[in-house]
Design a protein around this motif. Structure first.
Motif, PDB file in Angstrom:
ATOM      1  N   PRO A 132       0.768  -1.204  -0.001  1.00 32.48           N
ATOM      2  CA  PRO A 132       0.112   0.028   0.006  1.00 32.48           C
ATOM      3  C   PRO A 132       0.989   1.299   0.018  1.00 32.48           C
ATOM      4  CG  PRO A 132      -0.772  -1.447   1.396  1.00 32.48           C
ATOM      5  CD  PRO A 132       0.296  -2.058   1.127  1.00 32.48           C
ATOM      6  N   THR A 133       1.879   1.335   0.256  1.00 33.01           N
ATOM      7  CA  THR A 133       2.832   2.523   0.196  1.00 33.01           C
ATOM      8  C   THR A 133       3.917   2.497  -0.761  1.00 33.01           C
ATOM      9  OG1 THR A 133       4.544   1.109   1.546  1.00 33.01           O
ATOM     10  CG2 THR A 133       2.625   2.576   2.700  1.00 33.01           C
ATOM     11  N   TYR A 141       9.113   8.617 -23.058  1.00 29.20           N
ATOM     12  CA  TYR A 141      10.497   9.073 -22.481  1.00 29.20           C
ATOM     13  C   TYR A 141      11.325   8.825 -21.438  1.00 29.20           C
ATOM     14  CZ  TYR A 141       9.211  11.816 -26.958  1.00 29.20           C
ATOM     15  OH  TYR A 141       8.700  12.087 -28.145  1.00 29.20           O
ATOM     16  N   GLY A 142      11.172   7.494 -21.062  1.00 23.49           N
ATOM     17  CA  GLY A 142      11.571   6.775 -19.871  1.00 23.49           C
ATOM     18  C   GLY A 142      11.259   7.727 -18.583  1.00 23.49           C
ATOM     19  N   LEU A 143      10.132   8.148 -18.490  1.00 22.64           N
ATOM     20  CA  LEU A 143       9.454   8.920 -17.214  1.00 22.64           C
ATOM     21  C   LEU A 143       9.094   7.726 -16.064  1.00 22.64           C
ATOM     22  CD1 LEU A 143       8.774  11.702 -16.590  1.00 22.64           C
ATOM     23  CD2 LEU A 143       6.408  11.358 -17.219  1.00 22.64           C
ATOM     24  N   VAL A 144       9.811   7.958 -15.027  1.00 25.10           N
ATOM     25  CA  VAL A 144       9.460   6.951 -14.049  1.00 25.10           C
ATOM     26  C   VAL A 144       9.505   7.993 -12.714  1.00 25.10           C
ATOM     27  CG1 VAL A 144      10.411   5.382 -12.342  1.00 25.10           C
ATOM     28  CG2 VAL A 144      11.110   5.224 -14.938  1.00 25.10           C
ATOM     29  N   PHE A 145       8.062   7.663 -12.003  1.00 27.59           N
ATOM     30  CA  PHE A 145       7.938   8.207 -10.703  1.00 27.59           C
ATOM     31  C   PHE A 145       8.042   7.101  -9.462  1.00 27.59           C
ATOM     32  CE2 PHE A 145       6.681  11.548 -13.219  1.00 27.59           C
ATOM     33  CZ  PHE A 145       7.091  12.720 -12.706  1.00 27.59           C
ATOM     34  N   ARG A 146       8.267   7.363  -8.473  1.00 30.90           N
ATOM     35  CA  ARG A 146       8.560   6.494  -7.243  1.00 30.90           C
ATOM     36  C   ARG A 146       7.898   6.925  -6.008  1.00 30.90           C
ATOM     37  NH1 ARG A 146      10.931   1.726  -6.682  1.00 30.90           N
ATOM     38  NH2 ARG A 146      12.336   2.217  -8.301  1.00 30.90           N
ATOM     39  N   THR A 147       7.308   6.154  -5.230  1.00 28.71           N
ATOM     40  CA  THR A 147       6.614   6.870  -3.978  1.00 28.71           C
ATOM     41  C   THR A 147       6.846   5.546  -3.044  1.00 28.71           C
ATOM     42  OG1 THR A 147       4.855   7.453  -2.659  1.00 28.71           O
ATOM     43  CG2 THR A 147       4.298   5.852  -4.327  1.00 28.71           C
ATOM     44  N   ASN A 148       7.204   6.224  -1.839  1.00 27.41           N
ATOM     45  CA  ASN A 148       7.405   5.146  -0.714  1.00 27.41           C
ATOM     46  C   ASN A 148       6.435   5.525   0.524  1.00 27.41           C
ATOM     47  OD1 ASN A 148       9.574   3.343  -1.574  1.00 27.41           O
ATOM     48  ND2 ASN A 148      10.856   5.098  -1.755  1.00 27.41           N
ATOM     49  N   ASP A 149       5.589   6.329  -0.143  1.00 26.51           N
ATOM     50  CA  ASP A 149       4.698   6.647   1.266  1.00 26.51           C
ATOM     51  C   ASP A 149       3.123   6.766   0.903  1.00 26.51           C
ATOM     52  OD1 ASP A 149       4.478   8.937  -0.397  1.00 26.51           O
ATOM     53  OD2 ASP A 149       5.693  10.238   1.092  1.00 26.51           O
TER      54      ASP A 149
END
Length: 338
Positions: A132-133, A141-149
């Motif tokens: 869930p987090t 164009y290689g777009l990457v987003f990450r979340t840990n919260d």
């Protein structure tokens, strides 16, 4: 109505790529549309045995318990949405154009903006969470987003492991001479990342220019597969027998029986672009493609039978739901007759 965005910062394995400062934006909620289920829809997911969720143009998100009757969700943007994912019955995310990320905590009935960045002018194509987090979203164009919260904050990653050696050298050279030119080039030099699939602890990704890669640390670092085809791939799937299938442009399908070490080309006898791989509960494999092309395999993907759809509309994504193949298309939801 004005809305302040969640915080978004940029991190990189090589460099930080700064983005314009976020400013308050005017967001127009998606309008209720009586024929939303007949409009362009781009993804569908089965939340549980009794619920489907679809997303598409104009910020349309729809829910159904029977794939026939659809209820439109409350969505705060009219941005085209390209993918939807649920980590459990209540908690889900959708992504789309303008690097948009939406979140729901009530099973899809209402949605909130976690990220909206029209200044990037880039779409996101897929999103996946392993808890869930912990989540990751990918796109053009290689777009990457990450979340840990859980999406309170999203951080952009620039994955240098996908750069060709000559591109890496080129970026290093222009960085010395022109920082602004370097930032412009770095933001458009990687291929499109199209699809994510999580198999136990291994994350797989496919994309443009024959890109296939795997990660054992949820995309922090990637190991590209050997090149087998220079066209784009749009889906990857692991069959119940443990084989991998990848599918993409011009009807190209490849199968691996050794976890991606070697790949065998499979004849599909079509040149239609294949968008999605759907596995049925009775061990059939369906390939959903453009121009009304539907391919069915009853022998674990060794051969395919054409089941052309009379209307010729593209089949963009699908799920197996209550013994039926349910697909989304440019004319909405389709119950495929088998």
């Amino acid at each position: 109505m004005f809305l302040l965005l969640y915080s978004v910062t940029y991190t990189s394995f090589a460099d930080e790529l700064p983005v314009k400062q976020n400013k308050p934006i005017i967001n127009i909620p998606a309008a209720e549309a009586r024929l939303a289920s007949k409009s362009l829809l781009l993804d569908i997911t089965k939340v549980n045995p009794n619920k489907l969720v679809v997303v598409g143009e104009h910020g349309h998100i729809l829910l159904s318990s029977d794939a026939v009757n659809w209820q439109q969700a409350k969505v705060p943007l009219q941005t085209t949405l390209t993918s939807v994912f649920f980590v459990n019955n209540e908690l889900g995310w959708a992504v789309g154009h303008d690097a948009t990320i939406l979140n729901t905590v009530d099973g899809g009935a209402t949605w909130q903006i976690q990220q909206y960045m029209p200044e990037l002018e880039k779409p996101l194509f897929d999103i996946i969470f392993k808890t869930p987090t912990e989540g990751i979203a990918i796109g053009a164009y290689g777009l990457v987003f990450r979340t840990n919260d859980g999406g309170i904050s999203w951080h952009n990653e620039f994955h240098t492991e996908f750069l060709l050696p000559e591109d890496a050298e080129y970026l290093a050279e222009i960085k010395k001479e022109d920082e602004e030119a370097y930032l412009d080039e770095a933001s458009s030099i990687l291929p499109h990342f199209n699809r994510l699939v999580l198999d136990k602890q291994t994350l797989y990704m496919v994309g443009e220019i024959g890109l296939m890669a795997k990660s054992d640390n949820f995309g922090v670092t990637w190991e590209p597969f050997d090149d087998i085809y220079q066209g784009s791939f749009f889906d990857i799937s692991k069959t119940k027998q443990g084989d991998f299938l990848v599918a993409g442009l011009r009807g190209h399908v490849f199968q691996s029986k050794d976890n991606g070490i070697t790949w065998q080309a499979i004849q599909t006898h079509t040149t239609a672009l294949i968008n999605d791989i759907v596995l049925s509960a009775d061990d059939r494999i369906f390939l959903l493609a453009n121009n009304g092309t539907l391919l069915e395999s009853k022998d674990q993907g060794q051969s395919y039978q054409l089941r052309a759809q009379k209307d010729g509309k593209s089949l963009i994504a699908g799920v197996w739901f209550n013994g039926k193949l349910i697909a989304v298309s440019d004319v909405g939801v389709k119950l495929i007759s088998l």
